[in-house]
Design a protein around this motif. Structure first.
Motif, PDB file in Angstrom:
ATOM      1  N   GLN A 183      18.165 -26.238 -76.980  1.00 22.16           N
ATOM      2  CA  GLN A 183      19.006 -25.119 -76.575  1.00 22.16           C
ATOM      3  C   GLN A 183      18.217 -24.203 -75.657  1.00 22.16           C
ATOM      4  OE1 GLN A 183      20.334 -23.220 -80.187  1.00 22.16           O
ATOM      5  NE2 GLN A 183      22.169 -24.485 -80.306  1.00 22.16           N
ATOM      6  N   ALA A 184      18.906 -23.578 -74.764  1.00 27.68           N
ATOM      7  CA  ALA A 184      18.262 -22.586 -73.904  1.00 27.68           C
ATOM      8  C   ALA A 184      17.940 -21.352 -74.737  1.00 27.68           C
ATOM      9  CB  ALA A 184      19.179 -22.212 -72.747  1.00 27.68           C
ATOM     10  N   PRO A 185      16.860 -20.651 -74.416  1.00 28.86           N
ATOM     11  CA  PRO A 185      16.541 -19.428 -75.170  1.00 28.86           C
ATOM     12  C   PRO A 185      17.654 -18.404 -75.030  1.00 28.86           C
ATOM     13  CG  PRO A 185      15.211 -19.590 -73.176  1.00 28.86           C
ATOM     14  CD  PRO A 185      15.899 -20.901 -73.329  1.00 28.86           C
ATOM     15  N   ALA A 186      17.817 -17.614 -76.081  1.00 30.44           N
ATOM     16  CA  ALA A 186      18.865 -16.593 -76.065  1.00 30.44           C
ATOM     17  C   ALA A 186      18.576 -15.552 -74.993  1.00 30.44           C
ATOM     18  CB  ALA A 186      18.952 -15.921 -77.432  1.00 30.44           C
ATOM     19  N   MET A 187      19.634 -15.022 -74.445  1.00 26.92           N
ATOM     20  CA  MET A 187      19.484 -13.957 -73.458  1.00 26.92           C
ATOM     21  C   MET A 187      18.998 -12.686 -74.151  1.00 26.92           C
ATOM     22  SD  MET A 187      20.294 -15.082 -70.438  1.00 26.92           S
ATOM     23  CE  MET A 187      20.703 -13.614 -69.504  1.00 26.92           C
ATOM     24  N   PRO A 188      18.095 -11.932 -73.531  1.00 28.05           N
ATOM     25  CA  PRO A 188      17.634 -10.678 -74.146  1.00 28.05           C
ATOM     26  C   PRO A 188      18.766  -9.663 -74.225  1.00 28.05           C
ATOM     27  CG  PRO A 188      16.856 -10.865 -71.878  1.00 28.05           C
ATOM     28  CD  PRO A 188      17.471 -12.190 -72.228  1.00 28.05           C
ATOM     29  N   ASP A 189      18.663  -8.781 -75.236  1.00 26.22           N
ATOM     30  CA  ASP A 189      19.690  -7.751 -75.389  1.00 26.22           C
ATOM     31  C   ASP A 189      19.708  -6.798 -74.199  1.00 26.22           C
ATOM     32  OD1 ASP A 189      20.445  -8.794 -77.830  1.00 26.22           O
ATOM     33  OD2 ASP A 189      19.056  -7.530 -78.960  1.00 26.22           O
ATOM     34  N   GLN A 190      18.534  -6.576 -73.636  1.00 26.34           N
ATOM     35  CA  GLN A 190      18.440  -5.696 -72.480  1.00 26.34           C
ATOM     36  C   GLN A 190      17.759  -6.430 -71.336  1.00 26.34           C
ATOM     37  OE1 GLN A 190      16.365  -2.189 -73.831  1.00 26.34           O
ATOM     38  NE2 GLN A 190      18.256  -1.195 -74.507  1.00 26.34           N
ATOM     39  N   ALA A 191      18.208  -6.153 -70.150  1.00 18.06           N
ATOM     40  CA  ALA A 191      17.596  -6.778 -68.979  1.00 18.06           C
ATOM     41  C   ALA A 191      16.176  -6.245 -68.798  1.00 18.06           C
ATOM     42  CB  ALA A 191      18.428  -6.484 -67.739  1.00 18.06           C
ATOM     43  N   PRO A 192      15.242  -7.086 -68.359  1.00 16.96           N
ATOM     44  CA  PRO A 192      13.875  -6.600 -68.124  1.00 16.96           C
ATOM     45  C   PRO A 192      13.873  -5.546 -67.024  1.00 16.96           C
ATOM     46  CG  PRO A 192      14.190  -8.781 -67.176  1.00 16.96           C
ATOM     47  CD  PRO A 192      15.406  -8.500 -67.999  1.00 16.96           C
ATOM     48  N   PRO A 193      12.908  -4.636 -67.074  1.00 14.26           N
ATOM     49  CA  PRO A 193      12.866  -3.581 -66.050  1.00 14.26           C
ATOM     50  C   PRO A 193      12.581  -4.161 -64.672  1.00 14.26           C
ATOM     51  CG  PRO A 193      10.862  -3.573 -67.365  1.00 14.26           C
ATOM     52  CD  PRO A 193      11.800  -4.525 -68.042  1.00 14.26           C
ATOM     53  N   LEU A 194      13.146  -3.546 -63.679  1.00 19.35           N
ATOM     54  CA  LEU A 194      12.909  -3.975 -62.308  1.00 19.35           C
ATOM     55  C   LEU A 194      11.521  -3.538 -61.859  1.00 19.35           C
ATOM     56  CD1 LEU A 194      16.365  -3.040 -60.726  1.00 19.35           C
ATOM     57  CD2 LEU A 194      15.557  -5.313 -61.375  1.00 19.35           C
ATOM     58  N   PRO A 195      10.888  -4.304 -61.000  1.00 21.75           N
ATOM     59  CA  PRO A 195       9.562  -3.895 -60.512  1.00 21.75           C
ATOM     60  C   PRO A 195       9.650  -2.611 -59.695  1.00 21.75           C
ATOM     61  CG  PRO A 195      10.411  -5.741 -59.236  1.00 21.75           C
ATOM     62  CD  PRO A 195      11.337  -5.566 -60.400  1.00 21.75           C
ATOM     63  N   THR A 196       8.577  -1.885 -59.705  1.00 22.62           N
ATOM     64  CA  THR A 196       8.525  -0.637 -58.947  1.00 22.62           C
ATOM     65  C   THR A 196       8.438  -0.936 -57.459  1.00 22.62           C
ATOM     66  OG1 THR A 196       7.392   0.450 -60.781  1.00 22.62           O
ATOM     67  CG2 THR A 196       7.272   1.514 -58.620  1.00 22.62           C
ATOM     68  N   VAL A 197       9.261  -0.268 -56.709  1.00 23.91           N
ATOM     69  CA  VAL A 197       9.265  -0.448 -55.258  1.00 23.91           C
ATOM     70  C   VAL A 197       8.456   0.683 -54.632  1.00 23.91           C
ATOM     71  CG1 VAL A 197      10.690  -0.584 -53.181  1.00 23.91           C
ATOM     72  CG2 VAL A 197      11.521  -1.544 -55.345  1.00 23.91           C
ATOM     73  N   PRO A 198       7.447   0.334 -53.848  1.00 22.86           N
ATOM     74  CA  PRO A 198       6.642   1.399 -53.222  1.00 22.86           C
ATOM     75  C   PRO A 198       7.507   2.318 -52.368  1.00 22.86           C
ATOM     76  CG  PRO A 198       5.611  -0.748 -52.942  1.00 22.86           C
ATOM     77  CD  PRO A 198       6.974  -1.005 -53.491  1.00 22.86           C
ATOM     78  N   GLU A 199       7.203   3.578 -52.420  1.00 25.22           N
ATOM     79  CA  GLU A 199       7.962   4.543 -51.635  1.00 25.22           C
ATOM     80  C   GLU A 199       7.645   4.376 -50.156  1.00 25.22           C
ATOM     81  OE1 GLU A 199       8.512   9.399 -51.237  1.00 25.22           O
ATOM     82  OE2 GLU A 199       7.349   8.518 -52.886  1.00 25.22           O
ATOM     83  N   LYS A 200       8.687   4.383 -49.350  1.00 25.60           N
ATOM     84  CA  LYS A 200       8.488   4.256 -47.909  1.00 25.60           C
ATOM     85  C   LYS A 200       7.865   5.530 -47.356  1.00 25.60           C
ATOM     86  CE  LYS A 200      12.203   0.969 -46.977  1.00 25.60           C
ATOM     87  NZ  LYS A 200      13.437   0.705 -46.190  1.00 25.60           N
ATOM     88  N   LYS A 201       6.944   5.342 -46.437  1.00 29.05           N
ATOM     89  CA  LYS A 201       6.295   6.497 -45.813  1.00 29.05           C
ATOM     90  C   LYS A 201       6.763   6.646 -44.371  1.00 29.05           C
ATOM     91  CE  LYS A 201       2.148   6.154 -48.667  1.00 29.05           C
ATOM     92  NZ  LYS A 201       0.679   6.023 -48.670  1.00 29.05           N
TER      93      LYS A 201
END
Length: 247
Positions: free
Chosen positions: A229-247
């Protein structure tokens, strides 16, 4: 006389039943112009291709210009600009099918029929007439090489089996597809793609026909046999990576 704003008369080509069907198609959508794709299939079920009159008819019914209709017709390969035969034979010549024999199948059928891409052997629409085309990926790589007749699948083909299939079609026979709905002629297929079936049994036969081959289901069967079986989906989505602030 029924004419579009561009002045093309369509009354002699499309009868009252076709016009009623066009209105049924339009009623399926919140915006009438969204009905263009199935309406073009309706046109092909009548004429065997999309003619100037067919484009004018669609424009008239939808309240758009023939230029807008033409832009769609010339974009999609399923809409034909020349009259097609009783059957449309599409040979996949994309990478995997080509490597496994698709190119050879297409070459053999070209020689057998004496025609090239999107050309018709026999009088278009007559019994046994065949329009041949090479097609991009038909989404059946696990069953390559494949071809379609009126968009129904014939899997695991060889040059010999493809020639035998086309010979049968030219005799007026309708060999059953490997999977999918029972084979009919191309114009009837176009009417179905527009959303119209004949008797209720015709629709039932199409729905009940096998749609998946054993090769396609092999991975699923292997998982079932081994209890994977495929692993169960997490209850919460993983956090998105931090996007560097544009300068």
């Amino acid at each position: 006389m029924t004419a579009t704003r561009e002045g093309t008369d369509t009354a002699d080509v499309f009868d009252e039943q076709t016009r009623q069907r066009a209105q049924e198609i339009i009623a399926r959508y919140p915006r009438s112009r969204s009905a263009l794709l199935p309406m073009l299939h309706l046109v092909q079920s009548v004429e065997g291709y999309v003619s100037q009159a067919g484009m004018a008819f669609c424009a008239q019914q939808l309240g758009i210009t023939t230029a807008e209709v033409s832009a769609v017709v010339t974009f999609y390969t399923m809409y034909k600009r020349q009259p097609a035969g009783e059957h449309l034979v599409s040979v996949c010549t994309n990478t995997l099918c080509a490597a496994l024999g698709g190119d050879e199948i297409y070459a053999r059928l070209r020689k057998q029929l004496g025609v090239g891409h999107e050309e018709t052997a026999g009088r278009p629409g007559s019994t046994g007439s065949i329009t041949l085309e090479h097609a991009e990926c038909l989404a059946a790589c696990d069953l390559a090489p494949v071809l379609q007749v009126n968009y129904e699948f014939y899997d695991n083909q060889t040059p010999e089996s493809a020639v035998a299939l086309v010979d049968a079609l030219r005799r007026g026979d309708r060999p059953p597809p490997t999977r999918g709905a029972p084979l009919t002629d191309w114009r009837s297929t176009e009417l179905q793609l527009a959303g119209f079936f004949g008797e209720a049994q015709e629709l039932r036969d199409a729905v009940d026909a096998p749609s998946a081959a054993p090769e396609t289901l092999a991975g699923n069967q292997l998982a079932q046999d081994n209890g994977w079986q495929a692993p169960a989906m997490p209850d919460q989505a993983p956090p998105l990576p931090t996007v560097p602030e544009k300068k």
